[in-house]
Design a protein around this motif. Structure first.
Motif, PDB file in Angstrom:
ATOM      1  N   ASP A   1      -2.142   1.989 -10.631  1.00  0.00           N
ATOM      2  CA  ASP A   1      -1.329   0.820 -10.966  1.00  0.00           C
ATOM      3  C   ASP A   1      -0.630   0.335  -9.697  1.00  0.00           C
ATOM      4  OD1 ASP A   1       0.440  -1.084 -11.846  1.00  0.00           O
ATOM      5  OD2 ASP A   1       1.222   0.097 -13.526  1.00  0.00           O
ATOM      6  N   PRO A   2      -1.004  -0.819  -9.163  1.00  0.00           N
ATOM      7  CA  PRO A   2      -0.386  -1.315  -7.928  1.00  0.00           C
ATOM      8  C   PRO A   2       1.064  -1.731  -8.097  1.00  0.00           C
ATOM      9  CG  PRO A   2      -1.846  -2.975  -8.857  1.00  0.00           C
ATOM     10  CD  PRO A   2      -2.044  -1.734  -9.667  1.00  0.00           C
ATOM     11  N   ASN A   3       1.539  -1.783  -9.346  1.00  0.00           N
ATOM     12  CA  ASN A   3       2.921  -2.185  -9.599  1.00  0.00           C
ATOM     13  C   ASN A   3       3.788  -1.024 -10.078  1.00  0.00           C
ATOM     14  OD1 ASN A   3       2.513  -5.049  -9.081  1.00  0.00           O
ATOM     15  ND2 ASN A   3       1.283  -5.044 -10.953  1.00  0.00           N
ATOM     16  N   LEU A   4       3.339   0.195  -9.761  1.00  0.00           N
ATOM     17  CA  LEU A   4       4.087   1.388 -10.130  1.00  0.00           C
ATOM     18  C   LEU A   4       4.718   1.964  -8.868  1.00  0.00           C
ATOM     19  CD1 LEU A   4       4.704   3.222 -12.545  1.00  0.00           C
ATOM     20  CD2 LEU A   4       2.659   4.528 -11.984  1.00  0.00           C
ATOM     21  N   TYR A   5       6.037   2.077  -8.860  1.00  0.00           N
ATOM     22  CA  TYR A   5       6.758   2.412  -7.622  1.00  0.00           C
ATOM     23  C   TYR A   5       7.467   3.768  -7.729  1.00  0.00           C
ATOM     24  CZ  TYR A   5       5.789  -2.443  -6.601  1.00  0.00           C
ATOM     25  OH  TYR A   5       5.138  -3.631  -6.385  1.00  0.00           O
ATOM     26  N   GLY A   6       7.173   4.628  -6.759  1.00  0.00           N
ATOM     27  CA  GLY A   6       7.864   5.899  -6.649  1.00  0.00           C
ATOM     28  C   GLY A   6       7.213   7.057  -7.374  1.00  0.00           C
ATOM     29  N   ASP A   7       6.086   6.847  -8.020  1.00  0.00           N
ATOM     30  CA  ASP A   7       5.422   7.945  -8.702  1.00  0.00           C
ATOM     31  C   ASP A   7       4.942   8.970  -7.668  1.00  0.00           C
ATOM     32  OD1 ASP A   7       4.191   9.429 -10.791  1.00  0.00           O
ATOM     33  OD2 ASP A   7       2.266   8.542 -10.261  1.00  0.00           O
TER      34      ASP A   7
ATOM     35  N   LEU B   1       1.387   5.517   4.657  1.00  0.00           N
ATOM     36  CA  LEU B   1       2.138   6.361   5.570  1.00  0.00           C
ATOM     37  C   LEU B   1       3.505   5.798   5.944  1.00  0.00           C
ATOM     38  CD1 LEU B   1      -0.595   7.771   7.972  1.00  0.00           C
ATOM     39  CD2 LEU B   1       0.590   8.932   6.130  1.00  0.00           C
ATOM     40  N   ASN B   2       4.159   5.122   5.004  1.00  0.00           N
ATOM     41  CA  ASN B   2       5.528   4.667   5.244  1.00  0.00           C
ATOM     42  C   ASN B   2       6.218   4.365   3.919  1.00  0.00           C
ATOM     43  OD1 ASN B   2       7.951   3.694   6.121  1.00  0.00           O
ATOM     44  ND2 ASN B   2       7.096   2.339   7.662  1.00  0.00           N
ATOM     45  N   PRO B   3       6.811   5.384   3.292  1.00  0.00           N
ATOM     46  CA  PRO B   3       7.458   5.162   1.998  1.00  0.00           C
ATOM     47  C   PRO B   3       8.645   4.218   2.077  1.00  0.00           C
ATOM     48  CG  PRO B   3       7.990   7.339   2.843  1.00  0.00           C
ATOM     49  CD  PRO B   3       6.925   6.779   3.738  1.00  0.00           C
ATOM     50  N   TRP B   4       9.220   4.038   3.269  1.00  0.00           N
ATOM     51  CA  TRP B   4      10.352   3.124   3.421  1.00  0.00           C
ATOM     52  C   TRP B   4       9.928   1.673   3.198  1.00  0.00           C
ATOM     53  CZ3 TRP B   4      15.206   5.171   4.259  1.00  0.00           C
ATOM     54  CH2 TRP B   4      15.260   6.494   4.671  1.00  0.00           C
ATOM     55  N   ASP B   5       8.675   1.375   3.456  1.00  0.00           N
ATOM     56  CA  ASP B   5       8.180   0.007   3.315  1.00  0.00           C
ATOM     57  C   ASP B   5       7.381  -0.218   2.043  1.00  0.00           C
ATOM     58  OD1 ASP B   5       9.318  -0.694   5.714  1.00  0.00           O
ATOM     59  OD2 ASP B   5       7.484  -0.420   6.880  1.00  0.00           O
ATOM     60  N   ASP B   6       6.752   0.832   1.538  1.00  0.00           N
ATOM     61  CA  ASP B   6       5.836   0.663   0.411  1.00  0.00           C
ATOM     62  C   ASP B   6       5.853   1.918  -0.452  1.00  0.00           C
ATOM     63  OD1 ASP B   6       3.842   0.124  -1.366  1.00  0.00           O
ATOM     64  OD2 ASP B   6       2.285  -0.263   0.120  1.00  0.00           O
ATOM     65  N   MET B   7       6.408   1.811  -1.640  1.00  0.00           N
ATOM     66  CA  MET B   7       6.448   2.949  -2.558  1.00  0.00           C
ATOM     67  C   MET B   7       5.519   2.744  -3.761  1.00  0.00           C
ATOM     68  SD  MET B   7       8.150   5.723  -1.941  1.00  0.00           S
ATOM     69  CE  MET B   7       9.390   6.520  -2.936  1.00  0.00           C
ATOM     70  N   ALA B   8       4.537   1.869  -3.624  1.00  0.00           N
ATOM     71  CA  ALA B   8       3.484   1.758  -4.641  1.00  0.00           C
ATOM     72  C   ALA B   8       2.470   2.857  -4.330  1.00  0.00           C
ATOM     73  CB  ALA B   8       2.848   0.382  -4.610  1.00  0.00           C
ATOM     74  N   THR B   9       2.807   4.069  -4.715  1.00  0.00           N
ATOM     75  CA  THR B   9       2.098   5.255  -4.240  1.00  0.00           C
ATOM     76  C   THR B   9       0.745   5.492  -4.897  1.00  0.00           C
ATOM     77  OG1 THR B   9       3.483   6.431  -5.821  1.00  0.00           O
ATOM     78  CG2 THR B   9       4.134   6.541  -3.512  1.00  0.00           C
ATOM     79  N   VAL B  10       0.505   4.881  -6.044  1.00  0.00           N
ATOM     80  CA  VAL B  10      -0.763   5.120  -6.751  1.00  0.00           C
ATOM     81  C   VAL B  10      -1.423   3.788  -7.099  1.00  0.00           C
ATOM     82  CG1 VAL B  10      -0.258   7.425  -7.640  1.00  0.00           C
ATOM     83  CG2 VAL B  10       0.602   5.432  -8.877  1.00  0.00           C
ATOM     84  N   LYS B  11      -1.708   3.021  -6.080  1.00  0.00           N
ATOM     85  CA  LYS B  11      -2.303   1.693  -6.285  1.00  0.00           C
ATOM     86  C   LYS B  11      -3.630   1.767  -7.026  1.00  0.00           C
ATOM     87  CE  LYS B  11      -0.249  -0.622  -2.234  1.00  0.00           C
ATOM     88  NZ  LYS B  11       0.586   0.494  -1.751  1.00  0.00           N
ATOM     89  N   PHE B  12      -4.355   2.861  -6.859  1.00  0.00           N
ATOM     90  CA  PHE B  12      -5.644   3.009  -7.532  1.00  0.00           C
ATOM     91  C   PHE B  12      -5.471   3.177  -9.041  1.00  0.00           C
ATOM     92  CE2 PHE B  12      -4.022   7.052  -6.182  1.00  0.00           C
ATOM     93  CZ  PHE B  12      -4.292   7.933  -7.209  1.00  0.00           C
TER      94      PHE B  12
ATOM     95  N   ASN C   1      11.068   8.791 -17.367  1.00  0.00           N
ATOM     96  CA  ASN C   1      10.222   9.143 -16.233  1.00  0.00           C
ATOM     97  C   ASN C   1      11.045   8.948 -14.959  1.00  0.00           C
ATOM     98  OD1 ASN C   1       7.897   9.632 -14.546  1.00  0.00           O
ATOM     99  ND2 ASN C   1       6.596   8.914 -16.218  1.00  0.00           N
ATOM    100  N   PHE C   2      10.370   8.941 -13.790  1.00  0.00           N
ATOM    101  CA  PHE C   2      11.087   8.921 -12.511  1.00  0.00           C
ATOM    102  C   PHE C   2      10.736   7.713 -11.640  1.00  0.00           C
ATOM    103  CE2 PHE C   2      10.781  13.812 -12.868  1.00  0.00           C
ATOM    104  CZ  PHE C   2      11.901  13.857 -13.678  1.00  0.00           C
ATOM    105  N   PHE C   3      10.328   6.611 -12.218  1.00  0.00           N
ATOM    106  CA  PHE C   3       9.962   5.435 -11.422  1.00  0.00           C
ATOM    107  C   PHE C   3      11.208   4.793 -10.807  1.00  0.00           C
ATOM    108  CE2 PHE C   3       6.817   5.082 -15.121  1.00  0.00           C
ATOM    109  CZ  PHE C   3       5.990   6.047 -14.576  1.00  0.00           C
ATOM    110  N   ILE C   4      11.053   4.222  -9.625  1.00  0.00           N
ATOM    111  CA  ILE C   4      12.188   3.589  -8.937  1.00  0.00           C
ATOM    112  C   ILE C   4      12.768   2.451  -9.773  1.00  0.00           C
ATOM    113  CG2 ILE C   4      12.844   2.175  -6.934  1.00  0.00           C
ATOM    114  CD1 ILE C   4      10.969   3.800  -5.241  1.00  0.00           C
TER     115      ILE C   4
END
Length: 502
Positions: A406-412, A393-404, A352-355
């Motif tokens: 999985d809050p521990n999934l980064y870059g999805d 609104l700031n991917p540089w600070d927070d890449m947990a893009t789908v918290k609803f 997959n493409f997770f950070i």
């Protein structure tokens, strides 16, 4: 100051020790990119200057980026954004640079040697680079079909411009071009099909797909006919356009809507192209399987990748269902296309493409795609930056893009970053392009050596969707050897053709 090379398939984390290489050899075809990383250690904070004139003088496109880190919760810092270096880097004691080299399509085969000179305020060191260009070129039109989401609204929000302004339009075109440079076709062109300005994109050989938006309810039959007439006017346009009316159908209502849409499309254009990503059977059991509900309606089949291993992957069933792959092969034989997709899943050992995932797993997804006979990859978004429960609104600070989810999934759903006046690439996006080129090598090898022989070769690095090498050097050697085999085979074909002409 010291500097050394390392593989582009490593994600070097702060303080991580890796094998140091003083010389780099890159192998690539014409019209292909290759890359490596350079780690620079300094005794103090000083300005860095990198001189790459040798490679540029040889005719290569040379680009240099500084890698930045993204914090991924308790998992720590991971490299991902690639910020273009405008000759100087003012940074810390350790700087990681990403060197990207492009061989133009007219580049002659052979070995090219160059030297990178790296200076700071006090001293200088040099690194040797050798580039081996194969005697064949990667085609301008990717064989691997792609369809990736690109959101205009989040471009507008992060760049601080109105969504329907000319400034946003120009930005969207820059983001669109950035994806094309990475051999990826976004869902939506900068202009709709019935806008004359869309012609340049529909004619662009790098564009392999685009979504036709005129299917959303309520929609005008007259406008839909107009769009279909435009697409039918040129065979290449019609083959690129697709409808994407429903995402991941789950119940009877979704399948009834699919039935309604497919009937209407068939009445206007019997050879319509419609994609429908899916991951689960109908929850209300209106059909036994998603396949049954889509048969006769969908023409671009697009299951989640893990369903090739088990069509029951997302159900409560303990029974493994291996029936999907043979069914999809039958649909392919009947003239349909077969794509697949990844998103917030699958995880585990699947690629997959997770950070936080190893870079090798971003790249090998495309080797697996060829192995499974899948023609294309759909990915839901490259800049999902504004979901209420996702990135604030700031991917540089927070890449947990789908918290609803999985809050521990980064870059999805986020492969890009917002720069000052356009997109900033990522390690993941660069690795995806390398994977798309791998797919090209495998398709060429299949034509030259046959599918059975090429599958035998691929088994050196991949044997299933969850079994593959994790050694970057082994993957690099494999594609180096495959490139050499292709070059030799094509050379023999040329000799044979000349002899026949004589």
């Amino acid at each position: 100051m010291t500097a050394y090379f390392c593989s582009s398939l490593l994600k070097i984390r702060p303080g991580q020790r890796i094998d140091e290489k003083q010389k780099c050899i890159l192998y690539l075809a014409a019209n292909q990119h290759a890359s490596c990383q350079i780690v620079v250690q300094q005794s103090g904070v000083a300005s860095l200057v990198v001189d790459d004139t040798d490679l540029k003088r040889a005719g290569f496109g040379v680009e240099l980026f500084e890698e930045r880190f993204i914090r991924c919760g308790e998992k720590g810092l991971f490299p991902d954004p690639l910020v273009p270096v405008e000759n100087k880097v003012f940074h810390k004691e350790q700087t990681i640079l990403y060197l990207r080299i492009y061989a133009p399509k007219e580049m002659m085969a052979g070995f090219y040697n160059g030297r990178l000179r790296i200076k700071n305020d006090f001293e200088e060191c040099a690194l040797d680079v050798c580039v081996r260009v194969w005697g064949f070129a990667i085609p301008e039109t990717p064989t691997c079909k792609t369809a990736f989401g690109l959101e205009r609204q989040w471009i507008a929000a992060l760049h601080g411009v109105p969504e329907h302004s000319e400034e946003c339009q120009q930005l969207y075109e820059r983001y669109y071009e950035e994806l094309l440079r990475h051999k990826i076709s976004p869902y939506r062109m900068p202009y709709p099909v019935d806008d004359p300005r869309a012609t340049v994109y529909m004619d662009d050989p790098r564009v392999v797909s685009f979504q036709i938006d005129e299917l959303r309810v309520p929609y005008s039959t007259q406008k839909l006919k107009k769009c279909l007439d435009i697409l039918r006017s040129k065979k290449t346009w019609f083959k690129k356009g697709f409808f994407y009316p429903i995402d991941e159908p789950k119940n009877k209502s979704d399948y009834q809507e699919l039935e309604k849409i497919s009937r209407r499309l068939a009445s206007l254009e019997p050879n319509y192209r419609l994609v429908l990503p899916h991951y689960c059977p109908p929850v209300d059991k209106c059909y036994a399987t998603a396949y049954d509900g889509m048969l006769g309606k969908v023409t671009i089949w697009c299951p989640e990748s893990c369903l090739f291993d088990d069509a029951n992957y997302w159900t409560q069933s303990d029974e493994q269902d291996l029936s999907l792959a043979p069914k999809l092969q039958a649909r392919c034989n009947a003239g349909d296309e077969v794509w697949w997709y990844v998103c917030c899943g699958p995880a585990g050992d699947y690629c997959n493409f997770f950070i936080t995932m190893e870079a090798i797993r971003h790249r090998l997804l495309f080797t697996q795609q060829w192995m499974m006979g899948v023609q294309g990859l759909l990915y839901w978004d490259v800049n999902w930056w504004g979901e209420k429960d996702g990135t604030p609104l700031n991917p540089w600070d927070d890449m947990a893009t789908v918290k609803f989810i999985d809050p521990n999934l980064y870059g999805d759903g986020s492969l890009l970053y917002n720069g000052t006046d356009g997109p900033v690439s990522s390690l993941r996006l660069e690795t995806i392009r390398d994977g798309i080129d791998d797919f090209e090598y495998l398709c060429l090898a299949e034509k030259l050596f046959g599918r059975e022989k090429t599958l035998e070769l691929v088994s050196q690095i991949v044997t299933s969707l969850t079994a593959y090498t994790t050694d970057p050097e082994q993957v690099m050697r494999f594609y180096q050897n495959l490139g050499q085999m292709i070059e030799q085979a094509l050379g023999k074909e040329k000799v044979a053709a000349k002899a026949e002409n004589v």
